[in-house]
Design a protein around this motif. Structure first.
Motif, PDB file in Angstrom:
ATOM      1  N   SER A  22       0.820  -1.196   0.103  1.00  0.00           N
ATOM      2  CA  SER A  22      -0.024  -0.024  -0.046  1.00  0.00           C
ATOM      3  C   SER A  22       0.823   1.225   0.063  1.00  0.00           C
ATOM      4  O   SER A  22       0.496   2.175   0.777  1.00  0.00           O
ATOM      5  N   LYS A  23       1.977   1.279  -0.727  1.00  0.00           N
ATOM      6  CA  LYS A  23       2.909   2.393  -0.814  1.00  0.00           C
ATOM      7  C   LYS A  23       3.101   2.841  -2.049  1.00  0.00           C
ATOM      8  O   LYS A  23       4.194   2.696  -2.875  1.00  0.00           O
ATOM      9  N   VAL A  24       1.884   2.796  -2.980  1.00  0.00           N
ATOM     10  CA  VAL A  24       2.054   3.161  -4.335  1.00  0.00           C
ATOM     11  C   VAL A  24       2.790   4.466  -4.653  1.00  0.00           C
ATOM     12  O   VAL A  24       3.326   4.677  -5.641  1.00  0.00           O
ATOM     13  N   ASP A  25       2.258   5.664  -3.895  1.00  0.00           N
ATOM     14  CA  ASP A  25       3.094   6.775  -4.250  1.00  0.00           C
ATOM     15  C   ASP A  25       4.698   6.712  -4.215  1.00  0.00           C
ATOM     16  O   ASP A  25       5.405   7.178  -4.797  1.00  0.00           O
ATOM     17  N   THR A  26       5.086   5.784  -3.228  1.00  0.00           N
ATOM     18  CA  THR A  26       6.721   5.756  -3.017  1.00  0.00           C
ATOM     19  C   THR A  26       6.972   4.831  -4.168  1.00  0.00           C
ATOM     20  O   THR A  26       8.104   5.173  -4.499  1.00  0.00           O
ATOM     21  N   ALA A  27       6.247   4.047  -4.602  1.00  0.00           N
ATOM     22  CA  ALA A  27       6.977   3.176  -5.725  1.00  0.00           C
ATOM     23  C   ALA A  27       6.795   3.964  -7.064  1.00  0.00           C
ATOM     24  O   ALA A  27       7.842   3.926  -7.833  1.00  0.00           O
ATOM     25  N   ILE A  28       5.947   4.801  -7.255  1.00  0.00           N
ATOM     26  CA  ILE A  28       5.970   5.734  -8.483  1.00  0.00           C
ATOM     27  C   ILE A  28       6.920   6.635  -8.394  1.00  0.00           C
ATOM     28  O   ILE A  28       7.921   6.846  -9.432  1.00  0.00           O
ATOM     29  N   SER A  29       7.253   7.158  -7.163  1.00  0.00           N
ATOM     30  CA  SER A  29       8.123   8.153  -6.825  1.00  0.00           C
ATOM     31  C   SER A  29       9.694   7.443  -7.236  1.00  0.00           C
ATOM     32  O   SER A  29      10.727   7.839  -7.921  1.00  0.00           O
ATOM     33  N   LYS A  30       9.958   6.224  -6.798  1.00  0.00           N
ATOM     34  CA  LYS A  30      11.028   5.519  -7.029  1.00  0.00           C
ATOM     35  C   LYS A  30      11.376   5.181  -8.479  1.00  0.00           C
ATOM     36  O   LYS A  30      12.462   5.276  -8.956  1.00  0.00           O
ATOM     37  N   LEU A  31      10.299   4.746  -9.186  1.00  0.00           N
ATOM     38  CA  LEU A  31      10.403   4.500 -10.654  1.00  0.00           C
ATOM     39  C   LEU A  31      10.870   5.719 -11.317  1.00  0.00           C
ATOM     40  O   LEU A  31      11.468   5.778 -12.376  1.00  0.00           O
ATOM     41  N   LYS A  32      10.064   6.899 -10.919  1.00  0.00           N
ATOM     42  CA  LYS A  32      10.341   8.083 -11.778  1.00  0.00           C
ATOM     43  C   LYS A  32      11.950   8.481 -11.538  1.00  0.00           C
ATOM     44  O   LYS A  32      12.734   9.157 -12.447  1.00  0.00           O
ATOM     45  N   GLU A  33      12.590   8.228 -10.290  1.00  0.00           N
ATOM     46  CA  GLU A  33      13.854   8.499  -9.982  1.00  0.00           C
ATOM     47  C   GLU A  33      14.848   7.739 -10.938  1.00  0.00           C
ATOM     48  O   GLU A  33      15.840   8.124 -11.496  1.00  0.00           O
ATOM     49  N   GLN A  34      14.285   6.322 -10.810  1.00  0.00           N
ATOM     50  CA  GLN A  34      15.396   5.575 -11.916  1.00  0.00           C
ATOM     51  C   GLN A  34      15.450   5.892 -13.374  1.00  0.00           C
ATOM     52  O   GLN A  34      16.292   5.683 -14.046  1.00  0.00           O
ATOM     53  N   VAL A  35      14.046   6.305 -13.860  1.00  0.00           N
ATOM     54  CA  VAL A  35      14.158   7.010 -15.295  1.00  0.00           C
ATOM     55  C   VAL A  35      14.839   8.022 -15.398  1.00  0.00           C
ATOM     56  O   VAL A  35      15.700   8.202 -16.124  1.00  0.00           O
ATOM     57  N   GLU A  36      15.016   9.050 -14.313  1.00  0.00           N
ATOM     58  CA  GLU A  36      15.873  10.247 -14.403  1.00  0.00           C
ATOM     59  C   GLU A  36      17.295   9.778 -14.465  1.00  0.00           C
ATOM     60  O   GLU A  36      18.186  10.286 -15.087  1.00  0.00           O
ATOM     61  N   THR A  37      17.557   8.745 -13.593  1.00  0.00           N
ATOM     62  CA  THR A  37      19.111   8.389 -13.705  1.00  0.00           C
ATOM     63  C   THR A  37      19.268   7.563 -14.793  1.00  0.00           C
ATOM     64  O   THR A  37      20.552   7.958 -15.345  1.00  0.00           O
ATOM     65  N   LEU A  38      18.741   6.960 -15.570  1.00  0.00           N
ATOM     66  CA  LEU A  38      18.969   6.379 -16.725  1.00  0.00           C
ATOM     67  C   LEU A  38      18.990   7.397 -17.807  1.00  0.00           C
ATOM     68  O   LEU A  38      19.857   7.155 -18.805  1.00  0.00           O
ATOM     69  N   GLU A  39      18.081   8.266 -17.872  1.00  0.00           N
ATOM     70  CA  GLU A  39      18.115   9.450 -18.884  1.00  0.00           C
ATOM     71  C   GLU A  39      19.536  10.004 -18.913  1.00  0.00           C
ATOM     72  O   GLU A  39      19.895  10.791 -19.825  1.00  0.00           O
ATOM     73  N   SER A  40      20.106  10.126 -17.868  1.00  0.00           N
ATOM     74  CA  SER A  40      21.318  10.714 -17.652  1.00  0.00           C
ATOM     75  C   SER A  40      22.490  10.324 -18.007  1.00  0.00           C
ATOM     76  O   SER A  40      23.529  10.781 -18.211  1.00  0.00           O
ATOM     77  N   GLN A  41      22.316   8.810 -18.476  1.00  0.00           N
ATOM     78  CA  GLN A  41      23.347   8.121 -18.825  1.00  0.00           C
ATOM     79  C   GLN A  41      23.755   8.199 -20.230  1.00  0.00           C
ATOM     80  O   GLN A  41      22.829   8.648 -21.148  1.00  0.00           O
ATOM     81  N   THR A  42      24.899   7.968 -20.711  1.00  0.00           N
ATOM     82  CA  THR A  42      25.252   7.915 -22.293  1.00  0.00           C
ATOM     83  C   THR A  42      24.205   7.091 -22.983  1.00  0.00           C
ATOM     84  O   THR A  42      24.196   5.697 -22.643  1.00  0.00           O
ATOM     85  N   LYS A  43      23.533   7.384 -23.805  1.00  0.00           N
ATOM     86  CA  LYS A  43      22.647   6.600 -24.683  1.00  0.00           C
ATOM     87  C   LYS A  43      22.993   5.327 -25.573  1.00  0.00           C
ATOM     88  O   LYS A  43      24.220   5.830 -26.271  1.00  0.00           O
ATOM     89  N   ASN A  44      22.682   4.163 -25.441  1.00  0.00           N
ATOM     90  CA  ASN A  44      22.804   3.034 -26.253  1.00  0.00           C
ATOM     91  C   ASN A  44      21.549   2.178 -26.034  1.00  0.00           C
ATOM     92  O   ASN A  44      20.789   2.585 -25.499  1.00  0.00           O
ATOM     93  N   GLU A  45      21.726   1.033 -26.713  1.00  0.00           N
ATOM     94  CA  GLU A  45      20.606   0.324 -26.935  1.00  0.00           C
ATOM     95  C   GLU A  45      20.086  -0.553 -25.491  1.00  0.00           C
ATOM     96  O   GLU A  45      18.913  -0.397 -25.096  1.00  0.00           O
ATOM     97  N   SER A  46      21.010  -0.688 -24.654  1.00  0.00           N
ATOM     98  CA  SER A  46      20.850  -1.350 -23.131  1.00  0.00           C
ATOM     99  C   SER A  46      19.995  -0.080 -22.448  1.00  0.00           C
ATOM    100  O   SER A  46      19.130  -0.560 -21.681  1.00  0.00           O
ATOM    101  N   ILE A  47      20.574   0.840 -22.438  1.00  0.00           N
ATOM    102  CA  ILE A  47      19.806   2.158 -21.591  1.00  0.00           C
ATOM    103  C   ILE A  47      18.555   2.474 -22.393  1.00  0.00           C
ATOM    104  O   ILE A  47      17.575   2.501 -21.449  1.00  0.00           O
TER     105      ILE A  47
END
Length: 639
Positions: free
Chosen positions: A339-364
């Motif tokens: 029952s911590k949906v907001d926390t789960a959504i916040s964690k995934l948004k942070e993960q997307v921001e972390t991935l978008e800051s990396q050098t782009k390639n197919e794995s990213i």
């Protein structure tokens, strides 16, 4: 040097060749170094060949530092320098420097792409090499062997069994079945793509003449037999002495049958096998609602992701981010069940921001798409509308959106909701502007809006959106020119509506307010006794300035005021009136110095007044008030 070398050099070259053929690389290096000291006598061609042989000996001895040192001093033999960098695992640098000038550089480029998890670029290099007409039989065998190795070593199979590369490899093997390595890779890849009874592993075993090469062939044959078995018995490894290959097969069978896994991974598994174990274990525990144990498995998987790079002191690789994205998604679903949906959504948004800051390639890109899709599922737990699904797919990375399945899904959604047919071009441009596609919005406005003088009121408003789209897409000069063309039309329209109003009356008017009780009370409190709103100080000062300018204009017309020579203000206007010079002149007798004397006598005694020329320097003090002594003075001259 031209012509035949002398006998001494020929003898040294023969000794050099004998040492190299005998694989005495240390002696070969010594002889090469001695010959290179006589570069002028050798000539360019022979010296260049000796230098290349020297570098090849360093490669045989794995002394890559010497080759790198040579690369800093010379641009020759670039392919060997790149090979040294490749052997030192500098794959990013090799992929940026390697060209397609030689077959070795092409191989290095493709293999560097493979180590960087960029499978598609690696396959494109190999396909280009296969198209070359001068590729002989041995070179084609090497290309096909390496290409199949790249495919078979990926986590997800790159090709199906009917892929063109597979067909070409099979045709080549039918003509040349003696190539053991190619048969091994082809048979292994067939097992990965669903053909457990591949005959090419057996053919590779029969064609192998080196006992050391039989080990991987036998392992793959046994692995394929275990992996595709259909027994229903719960298989789990229980002894540490069991082989890693059989343990992998038992793990796979346990997952297929829904049986619990072992508590720990096999001690002889490699890093990839350990990661797969912890990931599958976490998924199985989540499905069994063992959320605490699932979080512990995720933490164990995180440790395996960072352990290799921590030892080397390097940053996370794209493969690490790929695995971490899987971990964060599992943990997000665990938080959802708690029952911590907001926390789960916040964690995934942070993960997307972390991935978008990396050098782009197919794995990213693949990791970003994976997290974004699960984030969309968490944000719309019940059911998402077609518009929301379309927006989610359009937000995926470009490489994912270009996949045929995604393209077909987007086209189907657009057709079903009629987004393309119901919107006008300007409405489509407005949608692009809201989505952040400013360049596309600017192009649509440019194509479908008339020039500013021909626009009506609605089109003028759209012209403002066009200005905004140009500015946000860094087309600043074009946006300024458009604004200069649109703004007079907007100003002219505004001036025509207020041209009959007086400025003073406008200043006296209050701001329009809604007819609520609170605003009515505030307006009554701010009004004066006559009911009119009180004027602010700024309004009063502006009106005073205008009246003063009008008054000075009147004086100028009468000739009583010259703006070029304005009247100087009284410098004593800040002094109290009784202390001003004018007041002193009126009461000068009452304010004279004690002891009598006039004002002029005081000035004669003032040295500053004499220097200023107020009194003549020769004028002496007045003797009108001095009494004369009656007696004579005795004595001589005063000294």
């Amino acid at each position: 040097m031209s012509g035949r070398p002398d006998d001494g050099i020929l003898t040294s070259l023969e000794e050099l060749l004998d040492a190299y053929l005998d694989e005495d690389f240390s002696a070969t290096i010594e002889k090469c170094s001695n010959l290179l000291k006589r570069r002028k006598a050798l000539g360019f061609d022979i010296a260049d060949a000796v230098q290349r042989l020297l570098l090849q000996c360093y490669i045989q001895l794995k002394d890559y530092a010497k080759i790198r040192e040579f690369g800093t001093k010379s641009n020759d033999h670039k392919d060997l320098v790149l090979y040294a960098q490749y052997r030192q695992e500098e794959y990013e640098s090799v992929s940026q420097q390697a060209s397609k000038e030689s077959a070795l550089e092409q191989h290095l480029l493709a293999q560097s792409y493979y180590h960087l998890n960029q499978v598609n670029p690696a396959m494109r290099v190999y396909q280009d090499m296969l198209k070359e007409e001068d590729a002989d039989e041995h070179l084609r065998m090497q290309i096909l062997t390496n290409a199949l190795a790249v495919i078979s070593s990926t986590v997800v199979p790159y090709v199906a069994s009917d892929h063109a590369l597979m067909q070409e490899a099979e045709s080549f093997l039918e003509e040349h079945p003696e190539y053991c390595d190619l048969s091994l890779n082809f048979g292994t890849l067939e097992c990965l793509t669903g053909s457990p009874a591949s005959p090419w592993l057996a053919k590779a075993k029969s064609a192998c003449d080196d006992p050391d090469d039989l080990l991987p062939i036998n392992l793959n044959i046994n692995w394929s037999n275990h992996f595709w078995q259909t027994e229903d018995a719960p298989l789990r490894y229980s002894k540490e002495g069991s082989s890693p290959l059989k343990a992998v097969a038992q793990l796979n069978q346990a997952l297929l049958n829904g049986k619990p896994l072992a508590n720990l991974p096999h001690p002889k598994w490699n890093n990839l096998q350990v990661r797969l174990y912890w990931y599958n274990r976490a998924v199985q525990q989540y499905q069994s609602k063992m959320y605490v144990e699932c979080q512990e498995s995720c933490q164990s998987l995180k440790k395996t992701v960072g352990s290799k790079n921590k030892k080397k002191g390097g940053a996370s690789t794209p493969a690490d981010h790929w695995w971490l994205s899987r971990v964060e998604v599992i943990l997000a679903y665990v938080l959802k069940e708690q029952s911590k949906v907001d926390t789960a959504i916040s964690k995934l948004k942070e993960q997307v921001e972390t991935l978008e800051s990396q050098t782009k390639n197919e794995s990213i890109d693949h990791a970003i798409a994976f997290v974004q899709l699960h984030l969309h599922a968490l944000q719309h737990p019940d059911s998402a509308t077609k518009e929301e699904k379309l927006q989610c797919l359009e937000g995926l990375p470009d490489s994912i959106r270009a996949q045929p399945a995604v393209v077909a899904t987007i086209a189907s959604l657009e057709k079903s909701i009629g987004s393309k047919g119901n919107k006008t071009p300007t409405e489509e441009a407005g949608a692009k502007l809201q989505q952040g596609s400013y360049a596309e919005a600017a192009d649509l406005y440019e194509k479908h809006l008339p020039s500013p003088p021909d626009c009506n009121a609605e089109q003028l408003a759209l012209q403002l959106n066009y200005v905004q789209a140009l500015a946000l897409s860094n087309q600043h000069e074009k946006s300024v020119r458009l604004w200069e063309a649109v703004s007079p039309l907007l100003n002219g329209e505004a001036e025509s509506t207020i041209e009959d109003l007086d400025g003073d009356d406008l200043e006296m008017q209050g701001l329009p307010r809604s007819a609520t009780k609170a605003t009515a009370t505030l307006a009554a409190a701010s009004a004066g006794e006559d009911g009119k709103p009180k004027r602010s100080r700024e309004s009063v000062m502006r009106q005073r300035t205008r009246k003063r300018e009008a008054y000075l204009k009147t004086l100028e017309d009468k000739g009583e005021y010259n703006p070029d020579r304005p009247t100087k203000p009284n410098p004593e206007r800040w002094i109290p009136k009784h202390e001003r010079n004018r007041a002193r002149r009126r009461g000068q007798n009452s304010r004279s110095a004690q002891g009598g004397g006039s004002q002029s006598d005081a000035l004669r005694l003032d040295a500053a007044a004499r220097r200023a020329g107020v009194v003549a320097p020769s004028a002496g003090p007045s003797t009108a008030n001095i009494k004369v002594s009656q007696g004579g003075r005795k004595g001589g001259r005063r000294r």
